[in-house]
Design a protein around this motif. Structure first.
Motif, PDB file in Angstrom:
ATOM      1  N   ARG A  67      -6.807  25.843   2.372  1.00 30.30           N
ATOM      2  CA  ARG A  67      -7.868  25.050   1.745  1.00 30.30           C
ATOM      3  C   ARG A  67      -8.188  25.681   0.390  1.00 30.30           C
ATOM      4  NH1 ARG A  67     -10.115  26.579   6.528  1.00 30.30           N
ATOM      5  NH2 ARG A  67     -11.662  27.779   5.339  1.00 30.30           N
ATOM      6  N   GLU A  68      -9.012  24.983  -0.379  1.00 32.10           N
ATOM      7  CA  GLU A  68      -9.378  25.509  -1.693  1.00 32.10           C
ATOM      8  C   GLU A  68     -10.059  26.874  -1.608  1.00 32.10           C
ATOM      9  OE1 GLU A  68      -9.896  22.426  -0.764  1.00 32.10           O
ATOM     10  OE2 GLU A  68      -9.201  21.041  -2.335  1.00 32.10           O
ATOM     11  N   ASP A  69     -10.828  27.116  -0.545  1.00 31.06           N
ATOM     12  CA  ASP A  69     -11.596  28.353  -0.467  1.00 31.06           C
ATOM     13  C   ASP A  69     -10.865  29.510   0.215  1.00 31.06           C
ATOM     14  OD1 ASP A  69     -11.603  27.348   2.074  1.00 31.06           O
ATOM     15  OD2 ASP A  69     -13.763  27.451   2.387  1.00 31.06           O
ATOM     16  N   ASN A  70      -9.618  29.285   0.667  1.00 31.58           N
ATOM     17  CA  ASN A  70      -8.908  30.405   1.301  1.00 31.58           C
ATOM     18  C   ASN A  70      -7.469  30.575   0.818  1.00 31.58           C
ATOM     19  OD1 ASN A  70      -7.371  28.440   2.573  1.00 31.58           O
ATOM     20  ND2 ASN A  70      -8.168  28.811   4.624  1.00 31.58           N
ATOM     21  N   VAL A  71      -6.977  29.667  -0.022  1.00 33.38           N
ATOM     22  CA  VAL A  71      -5.575  29.712  -0.394  1.00 33.38           C
ATOM     23  C   VAL A  71      -5.247  30.931  -1.263  1.00 33.38           C
ATOM     24  CG1 VAL A  71      -5.799  28.267  -2.468  1.00 33.38           C
ATOM     25  CG2 VAL A  71      -3.636  28.294  -1.183  1.00 33.38           C
ATOM     26  N   ASP A 124       2.058  26.229  -4.858  1.00 32.49           N
ATOM     27  CA  ASP A 124       2.039  24.778  -5.067  1.00 32.49           C
ATOM     28  C   ASP A 124       0.635  24.220  -4.833  1.00 32.49           C
ATOM     29  OD1 ASP A 124       4.708  24.716  -5.683  1.00 32.49           O
ATOM     30  OD2 ASP A 124       5.378  24.079  -3.700  1.00 32.49           O
ATOM     31  N   TYR A 125      -0.015  24.695  -3.783  1.00 34.09           N
ATOM     32  CA  TYR A 125      -1.374  24.231  -3.473  1.00 34.09           C
ATOM     33  C   TYR A 125      -2.340  24.635  -4.583  1.00 34.09           C
ATOM     34  CZ  TYR A 125      -5.373  23.019  -0.513  1.00 34.09           C
ATOM     35  OH  TYR A 125      -6.506  22.432  -0.003  1.00 34.09           O
ATOM     36  N   ILE A 126      -2.217  25.860  -5.056  1.00 32.44           N
ATOM     37  CA  ILE A 126      -3.106  26.353  -6.120  1.00 32.44           C
ATOM     38  C   ILE A 126      -2.902  25.553  -7.397  1.00 32.44           C
ATOM     39  CG2 ILE A 126      -3.504  28.322  -7.663  1.00 32.44           C
ATOM     40  CD1 ILE A 126      -3.050  30.133  -5.202  1.00 32.44           C
ATOM     41  N   THR A 139     -13.758  29.011  -7.132  1.00 34.08           N
ATOM     42  CA  THR A 139     -14.135  29.474  -5.796  1.00 34.08           C
ATOM     43  C   THR A 139     -14.417  30.974  -5.803  1.00 34.08           C
ATOM     44  OG1 THR A 139     -11.846  29.912  -5.146  1.00 34.08           O
ATOM     45  CG2 THR A 139     -12.725  27.711  -4.694  1.00 34.08           C
ATOM     46  N   ASP A 140     -15.169  31.392  -4.795  1.00 34.08           N
ATOM     47  CA  ASP A 140     -15.489  32.813  -4.652  1.00 34.08           C
ATOM     48  C   ASP A 140     -14.236  33.623  -4.356  1.00 34.08           C
ATOM     49  OD1 ASP A 140     -17.560  34.933  -4.391  1.00 34.08           O
ATOM     50  OD2 ASP A 140     -16.809  35.017  -2.340  1.00 34.08           O
ATOM     51  N   SER A 141     -13.291  33.036  -3.632  1.00 34.50           N
ATOM     52  CA  SER A 141     -12.084  33.782  -3.264  1.00 34.50           C
ATOM     53  C   SER A 141     -11.225  34.120  -4.478  1.00 34.50           C
ATOM     54  CB  SER A 141     -11.255  32.994  -2.243  1.00 34.50           C
ATOM     55  OG  SER A 141     -10.792  31.779  -2.800  1.00 34.50           O
ATOM     56  N   PHE A 142     -11.317  33.315  -5.537  1.00 30.75           N
ATOM     57  CA  PHE A 142     -10.503  33.579  -6.728  1.00 30.75           C
ATOM     58  C   PHE A 142     -10.855  34.926  -7.348  1.00 30.75           C
ATOM     59  CE2 PHE A 142      -9.834  33.514 -11.320  1.00 30.75           C
ATOM     60  CZ  PHE A 142      -8.489  33.171 -11.392  1.00 30.75           C
TER      61      PHE A 142
END
Length: 350
Positions: free
Chosen positions: A23-27, A48-50, A60-63
């Motif tokens: 997902r956007e928040d964990n990729v 590819d997803y990113i 996102t915070d994960s970035f």
């Protein structure tokens, strides 16, 4: 544990599971794991997803919690299609966090005034993949003026001035691009003595691209019997389609109902790499009917002669019958290419 005990089947299951929950928040975390364990399939899927969701993921915070290696790997891609002002701002946020300043949990006014020391050294190799040349001075000042001290800004500007253009790729590109052929009318009639037709397209590539597939034109059919008196013709028949691109080894064939071919999209089983060259590639689409007593006329909503362009590619055609509506390209991320460039550079320094 799968890597520790070297169980390939279990590694593949873990990789497939991580791809399924991306997902956007964990990729970004998934990409970090893929880089850590050198899992090529998971790494490519995460990238590819990113790239396809870049404008969301960068916020996102994960970035801002990825490793330094992962930050570099994300930013180096030509297909990480985000405006450079946003990339610089988030890279500065990453550096603040890396230096122990958890500015994301602070009030806006306080966070705005935190400075980052040695920004270029802090983010390491990732710095060279921030396309500073794509920003205006006003945009750079807005991002850097309040968070980087004067010496750091001077250091960045001096570093940028002495770098060769090969080190800074100025423009990022969308992952996918679609070339649409010119609308018009072209037609072909298949008689008993002529049961096949070829449509040819010259593709000139100015930058390495991937051809992912094609979309057929909107088609309409009519038919008459070769000998009159047989009643209403049946248009429910099949055709064989062959698609080739010279110098690539692509030879893609399939069989389908003629009426299902209209506006039908084909995605190639393996992406076709097209290298930049002055010599054009030739895309050939061959349509072939099985022998039958009908005279079949096919009308396509595409001009028989024309040219069309997208960034870094041009297509020209001169056909009596033009069967294609679109050619689907994608840009190469060049992440792996830059890895090879860096290795070559490291070898030169030894």
């Amino acid at each position: 544990m799968a890597y520790f005990y070297q169980v390939p089947a279990l590694v593949n299951l873990c990789s497939q599971y991580l791809q399924s929950i991306a997902r956007e928040d964990n990729v970004c975390e998934i990409l970090d794991l893929a880089l850590q364990y050198d899992n090529v399939g998971l790494r490519q899927a995460a990238c590819d997803y990113i790239d396809q969701n870049a404008t969301i993921i960068i916020e996102t915070d994960s970035f801002v919690h990825v490793s330094k290696l992962c930050l570099e790997y994300i930013l180096k891609a030509d297909t990480f299609h985000v405006d450079e002002k946003t990339i610089l701002r988030r890279a500065i946020e990453w550096a603040k966090l890396y230096q122990g300043n958890d500015s994301l949990n602070m009030d806006e006014d306080i966070r705005f005034n935190i400075t980052v020391k040695h920004f270029r050294n802090t983010i390491g190799n990732a710095f060279q993949y921030i396309r500073l040349g794509a920003m205006s001075f006003a945009e750079f000042s807005e991002c850097a003026g309040s968070t980087l001290d004067a010496e750091e800004i001077k250091d960045i500007l001096l570093f940028t001035n002495i770098c060769s253009t090969d080190e800074f790729h100025q423009n990022r590109l969308p992952k996918k691009k679609i070339l649409e052929l010119k609308n018009g009318i072209s037609s072909w009639t298949a008689h008993s003595f002529s049961r096949s037709s070829e449509s040819m397209y010259k593709i000139t590539v100015k930058k390495n691209l991937i051809c992912e597939g094609i979309k057929f034109s909107k088609l309409s059919l009519s038919a008459t019997w070769g000998n009159p008196g047989y009643g209403e013709p049946n248009l429910d028949f099949s055709v064989n389609i062959t698609i080739e691109i010279t110098r690539t080894g692509l030879n893609f064939s399939f069989k389908t109902a003629m009426q299902a071919l209209s506006l039908h999209t084909i995605k190639f089983e393996s992406p076709v790499n097209l290298k930049a060259s002055k010599d054009p590639y030739t895309l050939v689409v061959k349509i072939e009917f099985q022998p039958n007593p009908l005279n079949i006329t096919i009308n396509a909503n595409q001009a028989g002669v024309g040219s069309a362009t997208v960034e870094h590619a041009e297509v020209e055609w001169n056909n009596q019958f033009s069967i294609l509506h679109q050619i689907h390209f994608s840009n190469m991320s060049n992440r792996e290419l830059k890895d090879k460039e860096r290795k070559c550079g490291d070898e030169r320094l030894i």
